[in-house]
Design an enzyme around this catalytic site. Structure first.
Site, PDB file in Angstrom:
ATOM      1  N   HIS A 141       0.829  -1.208   0.000  1.00 22.80           N
ATOM      2  CA  HIS A 141       0.000   0.000   0.000  1.00 22.80           C
ATOM      3  C   HIS A 141       0.859   1.252   0.000  1.00 22.80           C
ATOM      4  O   HIS A 141       0.485   2.275  -0.606  1.00 22.80           O
ATOM      5  CB  HIS A 141      -0.937  -0.011   1.213  1.00 22.80           C
ATOM      6  CG  HIS A 141      -2.088   0.939   1.081  1.00 22.80           C
ATOM      7  ND1 HIS A 141      -2.182   2.103   1.799  1.00 22.80           N
ATOM      8  CD2 HIS A 141      -3.198   0.887   0.295  1.00 22.80           C
ATOM      9  CE1 HIS A 141      -3.302   2.729   1.477  1.00 22.80           C
ATOM     10  NE2 HIS A 141      -3.937   2.022   0.567  1.00 22.80           N
ATOM     11  N   CYS A 142       2.009   1.189   0.634  1.00 19.90           N
ATOM     12  CA  CYS A 142       2.895   2.347   0.727  1.00 19.90           C
ATOM     13  C   CYS A 142       3.472   2.766  -0.623  1.00 19.90           C
ATOM     14  O   CYS A 142       3.830   3.930  -0.798  1.00 19.90           O
ATOM     15  CB  CYS A 142       4.051   2.055   1.683  1.00 19.90           C
ATOM     16  SG  CYS A 142       3.563   1.531   3.327  1.00 19.90           S
TER      17      CYS A 142
END
Length: 354
Positions: A342-343
């Site tokens: 997600h980062c």
């Protein structure tokens, strides 16, 4: 566009991640301070795995530093057997790969055929000034704005994309240790920060968590802790081992959410998402969490750590997303940079869809 009136006053809101995407944005990994020479090739394989899963459902836009990097990345994608038909490479130099935190925070207004997009360009200070060499990435969102020619709002305060999660209906999840930290915005008080979130994300309710996890250099990003999977359901990272250093903080988050209500005053369905257990690297414990998944148009990318709970986490996510395929992506090397799937992703919502 100026920052007056606020996006919410113009009908804009941050959409939920499961709403239709036009594209996913990535910044190709290259920083050898983040991943050394032995690890970086494995991180590139993780990126290729993500691209392979995403392109059947949406375009993938990738930032590269120069023409040589562009040719190199194109060759790697081709050699991996991935068609370039839905991949777009853009020469926008970056210092590191964490586009979730320094990239654009997209907004939408209207519905379906009349939907328009814009974005917020928040300030990025490298997670409270921890890495001065990465401050250059504060310029990235502005360059993407020029590329896309979209209306852009300038809130004028520090906020990373990994620090917020929304249900698209008016509720935002975040954490006090990150957003109210003195190393960001001088320690802004909660009421003032809530005002920014409501005005710029179009939310009505903000749910604040306090627990973090060991090894997280972001001061507690929500995308490692708790995530909406539909407007009324949150998956909450939970450590079953009471002797683990993450146990208390994650349990406190779960207990907080069990008594929380959404924008309409309704209780939500809170589901425990197991932790992978201890994942370590050269610096010690790493912030490995299954909550750092990414929701694509056709698939959900699950960070996998070669741990027994990989299977359990996949099952929970598959039940949450029955119409999408949950695909485990190896992330033991990626998380050595203190972040996961997600980062390094950022969704661009679709406009004018049916």
């Amino acid at each position: 566009m100026t920052d007056r009136p606020y996006p919410a006053a113009q009908g804009y809101r941050m959409p939920a991640e499961w709403e239709p995407h036009a594209a996913t944005w990535l910044a190709w990994p290259h920083n050898r301070e983040t991943w050394d020479r032995s690890v970086l090739p494995e991180v590139e394989k993780t990126y290729l795995a993500m691209i392979r899963v995403l392109v059947p459902g949406e375009e993938v836009h990738i930032l590269v530093n120069d023409q040589a990097s562009q040719k190199s990345v194109e060759n790697k994608i081709r050699n991996a057997g991935i068609t370039l038909d839905r991949v777009r490479l853009h020469i926008i130099p970056t210092k590191d790969a964490w586009i979730r935190d320094y990239g654009p925070n997209f907004l939408v207004s209207g519905e379906k055929e009349k939907r328009k997009t814009a974005f917020n360009n928040w300030e990025f200070d490298s997670w409270g000034g921890k890495y001065d060499d990465l401050l250059h990435d504060n310029e990235t969102a502005g360059k993407i704005a020029q590329l896309l020619n979209l209306p852009t709002f300038e809130p004028g305060i520090v906020l990373e994309g990994g620090a917020i999660d929304v249900n698209g209906r008016g509720t935002c999840l975040t954490t006090e240790p990150c957003l109210l930290n003195p190393n960001r915005n001088g320690g802004m008080d909660k009421d003032t920060m809530e005002g920014f979130l409501k005005n710029y994300l179009g939310v009505k309710t903000v749910l604040w968590l306090k627990g973090g996890m060991e090894g997280d250099d972001t001061d507690g990003h929500i995308d490692n802790l708790a995530r909406f999977v539909n407007p009324t359901t949150i998956l909450c990272a939970y450590e079953e081992d009471s002797s683990d250093s993450n146990y208390k903080g994650l349990k406190d988050n779960y207990d907080t959410l069990k008594s929380a209500t959404d924008q309409d005053g309704n209780a939500m369905n809170i589901i425990r998402l197991p932790m992978p257990g201890k994942v370590t690297g050269p610096t010690g414990r790493l912030p490995a969490s299954y909550a750092n998944f990414y929701i694509g148009n056709r698939s959900v990318l699950l960070p996998a750590y070669n741990k027994a709970n990989d299977i359990k986490a996949r099952s929970i996510l598959q039940e949450a997303f029955p119409e999408r395929e949950v695909v485990p992506i190896p992330c033991r090397e990626l998380v050595q940079g203190f972040g996961s799937i997600h980062c390094v992703t950022q969704q661009q919502p679709e406009d004018n869809f049916k």
